[in-house]
Design a protein around this motif. Sequence first.
Motif, PDB file in Angstrom:
ATOM      1  N   LEU A 298      55.617  44.387  33.479  1.00  0.00           N
ATOM      2  CA  LEU A 298      56.482  43.299  33.933  1.00  0.00           C
ATOM      3  C   LEU A 298      55.980  42.804  35.283  1.00  0.00           C
ATOM      4  O   LEU A 298      55.979  43.555  36.272  1.00  0.00           O
ATOM      5  CB  LEU A 298      57.931  43.785  34.041  1.00  0.00           C
ATOM      6  N   VAL A 299      55.546  41.550  35.323  1.00  0.00           N
ATOM      7  CA  VAL A 299      54.959  41.011  36.557  1.00  0.00           C
ATOM      8  C   VAL A 299      55.730  39.814  37.101  1.00  0.00           C
ATOM      9  O   VAL A 299      55.422  39.322  38.194  1.00  0.00           O
ATOM     10  CB  VAL A 299      53.485  40.603  36.328  1.00  0.00           C
ATOM     11  N   GLY A 300      56.710  39.315  36.352  1.00  0.00           N
ATOM     12  CA  GLY A 300      57.449  38.143  36.802  1.00  0.00           C
ATOM     13  C   GLY A 300      58.826  38.082  36.196  1.00  0.00           C
ATOM     14  O   GLY A 300      59.232  38.957  35.419  1.00  0.00           O
ATOM     15  N   SER A 301      59.554  37.046  36.538  1.00  0.00           N
ATOM     16  CA  SER A 301      60.916  36.861  36.031  1.00  0.00           C
ATOM     17  C   SER A 301      61.271  35.390  36.153  1.00  0.00           C
ATOM     18  O   SER A 301      60.569  34.609  36.795  1.00  0.00           O
ATOM     19  CB  SER A 301      61.914  37.717  36.818  1.00  0.00           C
ATOM     20  N   MET A 302      62.390  35.014  35.544  1.00  0.00           N
ATOM     21  CA  MET A 302      62.903  33.655  35.669  1.00  0.00           C
ATOM     22  C   MET A 302      63.905  33.635  36.821  1.00  0.00           C
ATOM     23  O   MET A 302      64.881  34.396  36.806  1.00  0.00           O
ATOM     24  CB  MET A 302      63.550  33.214  34.365  1.00  0.00           C
ATOM     25  N   ILE A 303      63.649  32.767  37.808  1.00  0.00           N
ATOM     26  CA  ILE A 303      64.458  32.761  39.035  1.00  0.00           C
ATOM     27  C   ILE A 303      65.125  31.395  39.190  1.00  0.00           C
ATOM     28  O   ILE A 303      64.460  30.379  39.409  1.00  0.00           O
ATOM     29  CB  ILE A 303      63.587  33.051  40.271  1.00  0.00           C
ATOM     30  N   SER A 304      66.432  31.373  39.082  1.00  0.00           N
ATOM     31  CA  SER A 304      67.187  30.129  39.236  1.00  0.00           C
ATOM     32  C   SER A 304      67.384  29.819  40.719  1.00  0.00           C
ATOM     33  O   SER A 304      67.239  30.695  41.577  1.00  0.00           O
ATOM     34  CB  SER A 304      68.551  30.263  38.549  1.00  0.00           C
ATOM     35  N   ASP A 320      70.252  27.944  35.282  1.00  0.00           N
ATOM     36  CA  ASP A 320      71.214  28.903  35.816  1.00  0.00           C
ATOM     37  C   ASP A 320      71.290  30.180  34.982  1.00  0.00           C
ATOM     38  O   ASP A 320      71.565  31.257  35.518  1.00  0.00           O
ATOM     39  CB  ASP A 320      72.606  28.268  35.906  1.00  0.00           C
ATOM     40  N   ASP A 321      71.063  30.083  33.657  1.00  0.00           N
ATOM     41  CA  ASP A 321      71.132  31.286  32.828  1.00  0.00           C
ATOM     42  C   ASP A 321      69.838  32.096  32.865  1.00  0.00           C
ATOM     43  O   ASP A 321      69.757  33.173  32.274  1.00  0.00           O
ATOM     44  CB  ASP A 321      71.478  30.931  31.382  1.00  0.00           C
ATOM     45  N   GLU A 322      68.828  31.587  33.549  1.00  0.00           N
ATOM     46  CA  GLU A 322      67.558  32.284  33.761  1.00  0.00           C
ATOM     47  C   GLU A 322      66.913  32.750  32.455  1.00  0.00           C
ATOM     48  O   GLU A 322      66.432  33.873  32.339  1.00  0.00           O
ATOM     49  CB  GLU A 322      67.741  33.450  34.737  1.00  0.00           C
ATOM     50  N   THR A 323      66.914  31.867  31.476  1.00  0.00           N
ATOM     51  CA  THR A 323      66.213  32.146  30.230  1.00  0.00           C
ATOM     52  C   THR A 323      64.853  31.466  30.245  1.00  0.00           C
ATOM     53  O   THR A 323      64.633  30.487  30.964  1.00  0.00           O
ATOM     54  CB  THR A 323      67.002  31.638  29.008  1.00  0.00           C
ATOM     55  N   ALA A 324      63.944  31.987  29.442  1.00  0.00           N
ATOM     56  CA  ALA A 324      62.639  31.354  29.254  1.00  0.00           C
ATOM     57  C   ALA A 324      62.772  30.353  28.113  1.00  0.00           C
ATOM     58  O   ALA A 324      63.265  30.696  27.039  1.00  0.00           O
ATOM     59  CB  ALA A 324      61.580  32.401  28.931  1.00  0.00           C
ATOM     60  N   ASN A 325      62.350  29.121  28.345  1.00  0.00           N
ATOM     61  CA  ASN A 325      62.526  28.067  27.347  1.00  0.00           C
ATOM     62  C   ASN A 325      61.261  27.727  26.583  1.00  0.00           C
ATOM     63  O   ASN A 325      61.323  27.017  25.575  1.00  0.00           O
ATOM     64  CB  ASN A 325      63.057  26.797  28.023  1.00  0.00           C
ATOM     65  N   ALA A 326      60.123  28.195  27.067  1.00  0.00           N
ATOM     66  CA  ALA A 326      58.853  27.927  26.389  1.00  0.00           C
ATOM     67  C   ALA A 326      58.009  29.203  26.456  1.00  0.00           C
ATOM     68  O   ALA A 326      56.992  29.265  27.138  1.00  0.00           O
ATOM     69  CB  ALA A 326      58.131  26.753  27.026  1.00  0.00           C
ATOM     70  N   MET A 327      58.462  30.220  25.748  1.00  0.00           N
ATOM     71  CA  MET A 327      57.842  31.536  25.827  1.00  0.00           C
ATOM     72  C   MET A 327      56.643  31.628  24.885  1.00  0.00           C
ATOM     73  O   MET A 327      56.736  31.280  23.713  1.00  0.00           O
ATOM     74  CB  MET A 327      58.872  32.621  25.484  1.00  0.00           C
ATOM     75  N   VAL A 328      55.539  32.094  25.415  1.00  0.00           N
ATOM     76  CA  VAL A 328      54.300  32.206  24.636  1.00  0.00           C
ATOM     77  C   VAL A 328      53.783  33.635  24.726  1.00  0.00           C
ATOM     78  O   VAL A 328      53.606  34.171  25.827  1.00  0.00           O
ATOM     79  CB  VAL A 328      53.225  31.233  25.151  1.00  0.00           C
ATOM     80  N   MET A 329      53.539  34.252  23.562  1.00  0.00           N
ATOM     81  CA  MET A 329      52.885  35.559  23.506  1.00  0.00           C
ATOM     82  C   MET A 329      51.444  35.343  23.062  1.00  0.00           C
ATOM     83  O   MET A 329      51.191  34.695  22.052  1.00  0.00           O
ATOM     84  CB  MET A 329      53.608  36.509  22.546  1.00  0.00           C
ATOM     85  N   GLN A 330      50.526  35.907  23.799  1.00  0.00           N
ATOM     86  CA  GLN A 330      49.119  35.747  23.472  1.00  0.00           C
ATOM     87  C   GLN A 330      48.776  36.485  22.174  1.00  0.00           C
ATOM     88  O   GLN A 330      49.284  37.571  21.920  1.00  0.00           O
ATOM     89  CB  GLN A 330      48.244  36.265  24.615  1.00  0.00           C
ATOM     90  N   PRO A 331      47.920  35.890  21.333  1.00  0.00           N
ATOM     91  CA  PRO A 331      47.566  36.522  20.056  1.00  0.00           C
ATOM     92  C   PRO A 331      46.621  37.702  20.238  1.00  0.00           C
ATOM     93  O   PRO A 331      46.137  37.971  21.349  1.00  0.00           O
ATOM     94  CB  PRO A 331      46.879  35.378  19.304  1.00  0.00           C
ATOM     95  N   GLY A 332      46.360  38.376  19.108  1.00  0.00           N
ATOM     96  CA  GLY A 332      45.443  39.515  19.121  1.00  0.00           C
ATOM     97  C   GLY A 332      44.221  39.238  18.273  1.00  0.00           C
ATOM     98  O   GLY A 332      43.758  38.097  18.183  1.00  0.00           O
ATOM     99  N   SER A 333      43.735  40.266  17.593  1.00  0.00           N
ATOM    100  CA  SER A 333      42.474  40.150  16.853  1.00  0.00           C
ATOM    101  C   SER A 333      42.629  40.345  15.347  1.00  0.00           C
ATOM    102  O   SER A 333      41.661  40.198  14.603  1.00  0.00           O
ATOM    103  CB  SER A 333      41.480  41.188  17.383  1.00  0.00           C
ATOM    104  N   LEU A 334      43.846  40.654  14.878  1.00  0.00           N
ATOM    105  CA  LEU A 334      44.056  40.911  13.457  1.00  0.00           C
ATOM    106  C   LEU A 334      44.227  39.601  12.698  1.00  0.00           C
ATOM    107  O   LEU A 334      45.082  38.788  13.038  1.00  0.00           O
ATOM    108  CB  LEU A 334      45.301  41.793  13.260  1.00  0.00           C
ATOM    109  N   SER A 335      43.419  39.400  11.663  1.00  0.00           N
ATOM    110  CA  SER A 335      43.570  38.219  10.816  1.00  0.00           C
ATOM    111  C   SER A 335      44.741  38.415   9.868  1.00  0.00           C
ATOM    112  O   SER A 335      44.930  39.502   9.305  1.00  0.00           O
ATOM    113  CB  SER A 335      42.289  37.979  10.018  1.00  0.00           C
ATOM    114  N   MET A 336      45.529  37.366   9.669  1.00  0.00           N
ATOM    115  CA  MET A 336      46.651  37.481   8.741  1.00  0.00           C
ATOM    116  C   MET A 336      46.185  37.785   7.321  1.00  0.00           C
ATOM    117  O   MET A 336      46.923  38.384   6.541  1.00  0.00           O
ATOM    118  CB  MET A 336      47.490  36.199   8.777  1.00  0.00           C
ATOM    119  N   ASP A 337      44.962  37.392   6.994  1.00  0.00           N
ATOM    120  CA  ASP A 337      44.423  37.703   5.669  1.00  0.00           C
ATOM    121  C   ASP A 337      44.246  39.203   5.466  1.00  0.00           C
ATOM    122  O   ASP A 337      44.161  39.671   4.325  1.00  0.00           O
ATOM    123  CB  ASP A 337      43.070  37.005   5.475  1.00  0.00           C
TER     124      ASP A 337
END
Length: 440
Positions: A298-304, A320-337
């Motif tokens: 954990l390196v950051g947070s949402m600060i109102s 004010d509710d300190e939610t993330a509205n555009a959250m992105v998780m970086q992908p990995g190396s596993l192909s869905m196939d």
Amino acid sequence: MQDFFHKIAATVESLLQAGEQSTCWFSAESTDFVRFNRSAIRQPGHVIQRLLTITLIQGARHANTSLTLSGQLDEDQAMLADAIAQLRLQLPDLPEDPYLLIATDVQDTTQLLPSNTVSTDSIVDQILAAAQGYDMVGILISGSLYRGFANSLGQRNWYEVANFNFDWSLFHAADKAVKSGYAGFEWDGRAFSGKFADAVQRLSLLAIPPVTIPPGNYRAYLAPAALNELIGMLNWGGVAEKSLRTHQSPLRRMRTGDAVLHPSIKLSEDSRTGLAPGFQAKGFIKPPIEPLIQDGKLVGSMISPRTAKEYGLVSNGADDDETANAMVMQPGSLSMDQVLAELGTGIFISNLWYLNFSDRANCRITGMTRFATFWVEDGKIKAPLNVMRFDDSLFRILGDKLLALTQETEVIMDDRSYGERHTGGTIVPGALLGEMSFVL
């Protein structure tokens, strides 16, 4: 629409008296809604609305009101004059707000994202053609969203985007169905056809008699929609600075260093995606990207602004509710196939439902599987799996039990439309787990 908002903001500012300040938050849309049932259109509609929230500030006192605007400037100006007069009457009776923080650093911004050039009629035609012969239910939401901020210091911010969100299910019988979604900024007929074909393929598997397995720990794969439900739980105070400070966040053990996730977990609030405005209702600007979890830590947070004022911090444009509205998780190396082959024997989970915290202090979540969850043996789907309840901690699921994230990600937009169509969403991959705990 932008020009109309600027005229409205100028009108509000012209009504101010000495010592008064104002902010305006504008929220508008032009949206097509199409509901489908049994693969036929049941309820088409179009909504145009313009909502304005005015805040009148005098010293440390402030009051606000929300109005529905007609779009006719002369009518709306008369309504604005009355609204300001009513707010002015309220201010003397209100206490001073010790945590009021005003954006005084004037920063003008404009976000105009590429428009969806495919008409709703064309999209509907493609949906109906694909759904022919199937029992499909769903809703298509398509159109333009507008957000604007203005204050009496002269700041102007504008966000405008056209996007679509099609959420649908194919039913086999009774409660057996495959739930799917396709969302984005530019409709791609081939991409939709591929998603629909995948749903049809999973629908055919529901004809196999379902199986029940005993509770226990199983190898599992979480499709992006399922992982999104888990990640979404972090918006229940998980990444909120106020919750972290008051020890109510389910990630507070990560703040103290007592818990970490898998090093491949990289989660950020990314305003560059266009999923949500790069500014908030009080005029504070969001950075292009705000890292929240990097390399499992954990390196950051949402600060109102209010939290920033209370704790002497710098706001990063959180609401004010300190939610993330555009959250992105970086992908990995596993192909869905390769997901089924890598899963081997275990549970393929398309969706999760009815999630809640069972042990907030340890980020432990409980919920149900539903909609096309399958039992897999030796890399092959054997049968649908009857509904099960899981109860496990994200510190495990996305910690030492995480084996891989997929290369492919999915855009999942906020589909709420209560009162107005919401902005926001996530971009997430799928996740292969070495173990997930099922209790029922």
